[in-house]
Write an enzyme that holds these catalytic residues in place. Structure first.
Site, PDB file in Angstrom:
ATOM      1  N   GLY A 236       0.809  -1.223   0.000  1.00  0.00           N
ATOM      2  CA  GLY A 236       0.000   0.000   0.000  1.00  0.00           C
ATOM      3  C   GLY A 236       0.837   1.265   0.000  1.00  0.00           C
TER       4      GLY A 236
ATOM      5  CD  GLU B 168      -1.480  -1.080  -3.752  1.00  0.00           C
ATOM      6  OE1 GLU B 168      -1.476  -1.243  -2.514  1.00  0.00           O
ATOM      7  OE2 GLU B 168      -2.251  -1.682  -4.501  1.00  0.00           O
TER       8      GLU B 168
ATOM      9  CD  GLU C  10       0.716  -5.775  -2.184  1.00  0.00           C
ATOM     10  OE1 GLU C  10       1.673  -6.082  -2.941  1.00  0.00           O
ATOM     11  OE2 GLU C  10       0.365  -4.608  -1.985  1.00  0.00           O
TER      12      GLU C  10
END
Ligand code: DAK
Length: 260
Positions: free
Chosen positions: A112, A115, A135
């Site tokens: 994240g 991201e 992930e």
């Protein structure tokens, strides 16, 4: 809103937004995601004289080491979908923000965190920055747009490799792949981001907003980016800023843009 996990500093229109969970390497828990959403949708649009926003992480080790893995244990298929949809709203709010948003990546930008950096308009990496989408190590996939934005930035070939191997890349590799705009000495990330924002602040504000919209249109489903550009170009020619920019050029003086 009183933020628990974000620090907001306004330095003459340049806002430095620090994700402040250093002990958890600034991992994005639910509270932090809610605060990011509130900041970008409610608070930031009201800041007078805003030049742009710099997102960074507290401490020297991490920008953001991912979504908070400790919260994942409560997820099932339904909650996972809801969490991804809420996350996408937050990251789209950043990507579509009308003023420039720069990630100052001071350490690990994983999952994240990578991201979040990719949702920003520009990325400055310190030499110690590390990027990755790990992930699959946890048996899941990126849920905040990583499978899409990584492909946009570095292309399908390398994105597929990073997403499947969970390998991390360093700042220089990120630069070579086109994931970041600049690499600077560790600790200089925010300074470089401020320098870029000062430069952009001298340009026509409506034009900057339209650049953001047009570049985003390139990747929006069902939107023809060329048509969008035609419309946006027309709109910029009708601004006072355009008259001022053209007049300043002819008179060989600096333009004084008003953002109208
Ligand atoms: N979440 C929670 N805590 C974290 C964390 C994270 N992502 N990363 C680090 N921490 C915590 C550690 O648990 C540790 O806490 P204590 O044990 O001290 O309480 C503290 O931060 C320091 O970390 P380490 O002790 O591990 O530090 P090291 O220097 O040894 O290692 C590291 C640094 C960054 C290599 C390591 O911490 C690490 O591998 N962290 C996890 C990185 C990672 O896998 N990140 C990706 C997370 S998955 C979705 C939405 C989003 C996503 C997925 C789905 N849906 C909507 C469904 C996104 C997923 C991810 O981001």
């Amino acid at each position: 809103m009183n933020y628990e996990n974000l620090l907001v500093q306004n330095e003459d229109g340049i806002v430095i937004l620090t994700v402040n969970r250093e002990k958890a390497l600034n991992a994005l828990n639910t509270q932090t995601m809610l605060e990011l959403k509130h900041f970008f949708t409610e608070d930031a649009p009201k800041i007078e004289g805003l030049k742009g926003i710099i997102i960074t992480g507290a401490g020297e080790k991490a920008f953001v080491a991912g979504a908070d893995i400790k919260e994942f244990l409560q997820l099932d298929a339904e909650k996972g979908r809801e969490m991804a949809a809420r996350g996408h709203e937050v990251f789209f709010a950043i990507e579509r923000f009308p003023k420039p948003v720069i990630a100052a990546v001071n350490g690990f930008a994983l999952g994240g965190g990578c991201e979040l950096a990719m949702a920003c308009h520009l990325r400055i990496a310190g030499e110690k920055a590390r990027f990755g989408q790990p992930e699959v190590n946890l048996g899941i996939i990126p849920g905040y747009g990583g499978t899409q934005r990584l492909v946009h930035y570095i292309g399908r070939t390398k994105a597929m490799e990073l997403l499947m191997t969970a390998d991390m890349i360093d700042a220089q590799q990120a630069l070579d792949l086109g994931l970041v705009n600049h690499v600077v000495a560790a600790g200089e990330e925010v300074t470089k981001a401020k320098e870029l924002l000062q430069k952009i602040a001298g340009k026509g504000p409506v034009a900057i907003q339209k650049v953001i919209e047009c570049v985003n249109a390139c990747f929006e489903d069902g939107v023809n980016g060329f048509d969008y550009e035609v419309k946006a170009f027309g709109e910029t020619t009708a601004t006072e800023d355009f008259k001022e920019g053209a007049a300043a050029f002819i008179k060989k003086r600096k333009p004084n843009f008003k953002g109208k």
